[in-house]
Design a protein around this motif. Structure first.
Motif, PDB file in Angstrom:
ATOM      1  N   GLU A  98      -3.595   0.343  -1.589  1.00 43.00           N
ATOM      2  CA  GLU A  98      -3.823   1.327  -2.653  1.00 43.00           C
ATOM      3  C   GLU A  98      -2.545   1.638  -3.435  1.00 43.00           C
ATOM      4  O   GLU A  98      -1.544   2.053  -2.871  1.00 43.00           O
ATOM      5  CB  GLU A  98      -4.395   2.608  -2.048  1.00 43.00           C
ATOM      6  CG  GLU A  98      -4.969   3.516  -3.098  1.00 43.00           C
ATOM      7  CD  GLU A  98      -5.794   4.635  -2.506  1.00 43.00           C
ATOM      8  OE1 GLU A  98      -6.656   4.373  -1.651  1.00 43.00           O
ATOM      9  OE2 GLU A  98      -5.554   5.783  -2.892  1.00 43.00           O
TER      10      GLU A  98
ATOM     11  N   ARG B 163      -0.449  -0.140   6.610  1.00 42.16           N
ATOM     12  CA  ARG B 163       0.063   1.165   6.162  1.00 42.16           C
ATOM     13  C   ARG B 163       1.530   1.041   5.749  1.00 42.16           C
ATOM     14  O   ARG B 163       2.270   0.206   6.284  1.00 42.16           O
ATOM     15  CB  ARG B 163      -0.123   2.222   7.248  1.00 42.16           C
ATOM     16  CG  ARG B 163       0.645   1.931   8.532  1.00 42.16           C
ATOM     17  CD  ARG B 163       0.099   2.760   9.682  1.00 42.16           C
ATOM     18  NE  ARG B 163       0.244   4.172   9.428  1.00 42.16           N
ATOM     19  CZ  ARG B 163       1.311   4.893   9.768  1.00 42.16           C
ATOM     20  NH1 ARG B 163       2.329   4.336  10.376  1.00 42.16           N
ATOM     21  NH2 ARG B 163       1.362   6.180   9.498  1.00 42.16           N
TER      22      ARG B 163
ATOM     23  N   LYS C 184      -0.241   4.126   0.862  1.00 42.86           N
ATOM     24  CA  LYS C 184      -0.770   5.092   1.821  1.00 42.86           C
ATOM     25  C   LYS C 184      -0.331   4.782   3.247  1.00 42.86           C
ATOM     26  O   LYS C 184       0.192   3.702   3.530  1.00 42.86           O
ATOM     27  CB  LYS C 184      -2.280   5.122   1.715  1.00 42.86           C
ATOM     28  CG  LYS C 184      -2.737   5.828   0.461  1.00 42.86           C
ATOM     29  CD  LYS C 184      -4.155   6.234   0.644  1.00 42.86           C
ATOM     30  CE  LYS C 184      -4.587   7.195  -0.417  1.00 42.86           C
ATOM     31  NZ  LYS C 184      -6.004   7.510  -0.243  1.00 42.86           N
ATOM     32  N   ASP C 185      -0.619   5.715   4.134  1.00 41.26           N
ATOM     33  CA  ASP C 185      -0.110   5.598   5.491  1.00 41.26           C
ATOM     34  C   ASP C 185      -1.175   5.948   6.531  1.00 41.26           C
ATOM     35  O   ASP C 185      -0.860   6.600   7.544  1.00 41.26           O
ATOM     36  CB  ASP C 185       1.101   6.549   5.641  1.00 41.26           C
ATOM     37  CG  ASP C 185       2.312   5.807   6.172  1.00 41.26           C
ATOM     38  OD1 ASP C 185       2.154   4.660   6.629  1.00 41.26           O
ATOM     39  OD2 ASP C 185       3.405   6.399   6.144  1.00 41.26           O
ATOM     40  N   CYS C 186      -2.388   5.517   6.295  1.00 39.33           N
ATOM     41  CA  CYS C 186      -3.500   5.841   7.196  1.00 39.33           C
ATOM     42  C   CYS C 186      -3.119   5.466   8.638  1.00 39.33           C
ATOM     43  O   CYS C 186      -2.569   4.384   8.866  1.00 39.33           O
ATOM     44  CB  CYS C 186      -4.754   5.094   6.759  1.00 39.33           C
ATOM     45  SG  CYS C 186      -5.145   5.326   5.014  1.00 39.33           S
TER      46      CYS C 186
ATOM     47  N   CYS D 214       0.838  -1.201   0.000  1.00 41.63           N
ATOM     48  CA  CYS D 214       0.000   0.000   0.000  1.00 41.63           C
ATOM     49  C   CYS D 214       0.867   1.242   0.000  1.00 41.63           C
ATOM     50  O   CYS D 214       1.850   1.324   0.740  1.00 41.63           O
ATOM     51  CB  CYS D 214      -0.909  -0.012   1.235  1.00 41.63           C
ATOM     52  SG  CYS D 214      -2.166   1.269   1.139  1.00 41.63           S
TER      53      CYS D 214
ATOM     54  N   TYR E  66      -4.656   4.411  11.125  1.00 41.20           N
ATOM     55  CA  TYR E  66      -5.378   3.331  11.816  1.00 41.20           C
ATOM     56  C   TYR E  66      -5.071   1.951  11.247  1.00 41.20           C
ATOM     57  O   TYR E  66      -5.405   0.937  11.835  1.00 41.20           O
ATOM     58  CB  TYR E  66      -6.904   3.566  11.694  1.00 41.20           C
ATOM     59  CG  TYR E  66      -7.326   3.981  10.304  1.00 41.20           C
ATOM     60  CD1 TYR E  66      -7.603   3.034   9.321  1.00 41.20           C
ATOM     61  CD2 TYR E  66      -7.416   5.332   9.961  1.00 41.20           C
ATOM     62  CE1 TYR E  66      -7.964   3.421   8.037  1.00 41.20           C
ATOM     63  CE2 TYR E  66      -7.755   5.728   8.673  1.00 41.20           C
ATOM     64  CZ  TYR E  66      -8.030   4.766   7.725  1.00 41.20           C
ATOM     65  OH  TYR E  66      -8.370   5.147   6.452  1.00 41.20           O
ATOM     66  N   CYS E  67      -4.423   1.893  10.082  1.00 40.57           N
ATOM     67  CA  CYS E  67      -4.433   0.645   9.314  1.00 40.57           C
ATOM     68  C   CYS E  67      -3.133  -0.157   9.459  1.00 40.57           C
ATOM     69  O   CYS E  67      -2.033   0.391   9.294  1.00 40.57           O
ATOM     70  CB  CYS E  67      -4.681   0.983   7.839  1.00 40.57           C
ATOM     71  SG  CYS E  67      -4.835  -0.500   6.840  1.00 40.57           S
TER      72      CYS E  67
HETATM   73 FE1  FES Z   1      -3.534   1.536   2.766  1.00 39.18          FE
HETATM   74 FE2  FES Z   1      -4.941   3.380   4.142  1.00 39.18          FE
HETATM   75  S1  FES Z   1      -3.095   2.397   4.695  1.00 39.18           S
HETATM   76  S2  FES Z   1      -5.249   2.740   2.076  1.00 39.18           S
END
Ligand code: FES
Ligand code: 5AD
Length: 368
Positions: A105, A68, A60-62, A58, A64-65
């Motif tokens: 993502e 990440r 992204k670095d949300c 992924c 909560y996830c």
């Molecule tokens: Fe992958 Fe949020 S950490 S989309």
């Protein structure tokens, strides 16, 4: 409270908040009413979506996830295309009706082409029998269109929370975590013709019942076709974990999630609502409870067993150690006990989408 329950749809913000805070008999009556609305409008069937978690890589670095980008403890995987197709074949042979391709993502050409090719191959191998939902994050309109033209017809993109300031607290502030872009993407999906789904996490730090009521109103205003929402479950390898002492107790997050499903069913009687796996992570019969309170979609995990432990968005994810066949057998029994019948071999498209498309066509014809 029962006498005042609205038949469908028009519920004020105050009433939503009252429902979400309900206890005792009022709470039971809410669930009962939602079950009646479901039965009347979409029936008591449950449709399956075999979930294939393609890759946990992924960009992204949300906050909560668990998968990440900055979580170096995760073993990253990318299922081979042949394994994805094998899982799809399994879904087809077992009459699942649909599959969901989900991944971390990524936004690059190679990824776009890979998904496009997989969608076409799944359509081919199932002789168009399998419906395909994608859950591959924010993409350009061109990418969404290519995947739609390849044969995907549903797309899930959770807004996570509809409150901008909360969204900004749970995501890094940079160019790839922009609240408005998420909304733009949801509009793009609708424009491309997808049955469009969104959803939120319930019980996030800094989130209160008013935010959740506004989430439901957001979904109604966006006129979504499908929803997948569930409790936030803290993950120790993520930045949000530091707020773990400020969270609602886990069973309250669970209860709020079931209430959210019930209220959304009353507000949007014809949409598809998923009973999400995160519910089962908290209570063994969690998904059944959501089905009894208005949900009508199940997403059994059919990712090849060896990868499942690595798609750990949150901790205690259920069924990671079982094989998919066992899961289907136990689900069938569980659903029957919950008063629902699995509709094998059917797509189970969102009735709301059908109504929305017809209304748009009628509107167009009037203008011509
Ligand atoms: Fe992958 Fe949020 S950490 S989309
Ligand atoms: N708890 C619950 N749900 C989570 N998701 C990601 N991390 C968590 C968590 N810690 C959800 C997000 C995402 C979906 C794939 O999984 O809502 O959209």
């Amino acid at each position: 409270m029962t006498e005042n329950l609205p038949d469908t749809e028009d519920i004020s913000r105050e009433t939503i908040i009252m429902f979400l805070n309900s206890k005792g008999d009022d709470r039971i009556n809410l669930f009962r009413h939602a079950a009646e609305v479901k039965k009347k409008h979409v029936g008591n069937k449950v449709w399956l979506r075999g979930l294939i978690e393609l890759s946990n890589v992924c960009a992204k670095d949300c906050f909560y996830c668990g998968i990440r980008k900055s979580n170096t403890k995760v073993k990253r995987y990318n299922i081979r295309d042949s394994e994805v197709l094998e899982a799809a074949r399994f879904a087809c042979e077992n009459n699942y009706g649909s599959v969901v391709l989900q991944s971390g993502e990524l936004q690059h050409d190679k990824f776009t082409r890979r998904i496009e090719k997989l969608v076409k191959q799944i359509k081919g191998l199932s002789e168009d029998k399998l419906g395909i939902t994608l859950s591959c994050g924010e993409q350009s309109e061109d990418t969404y269109k290519r995947w739609y033209d390849a044969g995907a017809h549903r797309y899930l993109l959770r807004i996570e929370t509809s409150a901008r300031e909360l969204y900004e607290k749970i995501h890094p502030s940079d160019q790839i975590h922009i609240f408005d872009n998420r909304i733009v993407c949801l509009e793009r999906l609708k424009k491309c013709g997808y049955q469009t789904g969104t959803g939120v996490m319930i019980g996030l730090p800094f989130q209160n019942v008013t935010h959740l009521a506004d989430d439901l109103i957001f979904m109604k205003n966006l006129d979504i076709d499908m929803c997948g929402m569930g409790p936030y479950i803290e993950h120790s390898d993520t930045p949000l974990y530091r707020y773990k002492n400020q969270l609602l107790p886990i069973h309250e997050r669970f209860d709020l999630s079931i209430k959210m499903v019930a209220v959304l069913r009353i507000m949007m009687p014809y949409i598809n609502i998923a009973s999400t796996t995160a519910l089962q992570a908290i209570e063994k019969t969690g998904r059944e409870k959501a089905i009894q309170a208005g949900a009508n979609i199940l997403m059994p995990n059919i990712t090849p067993g060896k990868y499942r432990d690595s798609y750990s968005l949150y901790e205690n994810k259920p069924c990671t150690g079982e094989n998919a066949g066992d899961c289907l057998h136990c689900l069938d029994i569980r659903m029957k006990l919950a008063g629902a019948d699995i509709a094998y071999g059917e797509w189970g498209d969102s009735l709301h989408y059908g109504k929305r498309s017809k209304a748009a066509q009628a509107d167009l014809q009037q203008k011509i």
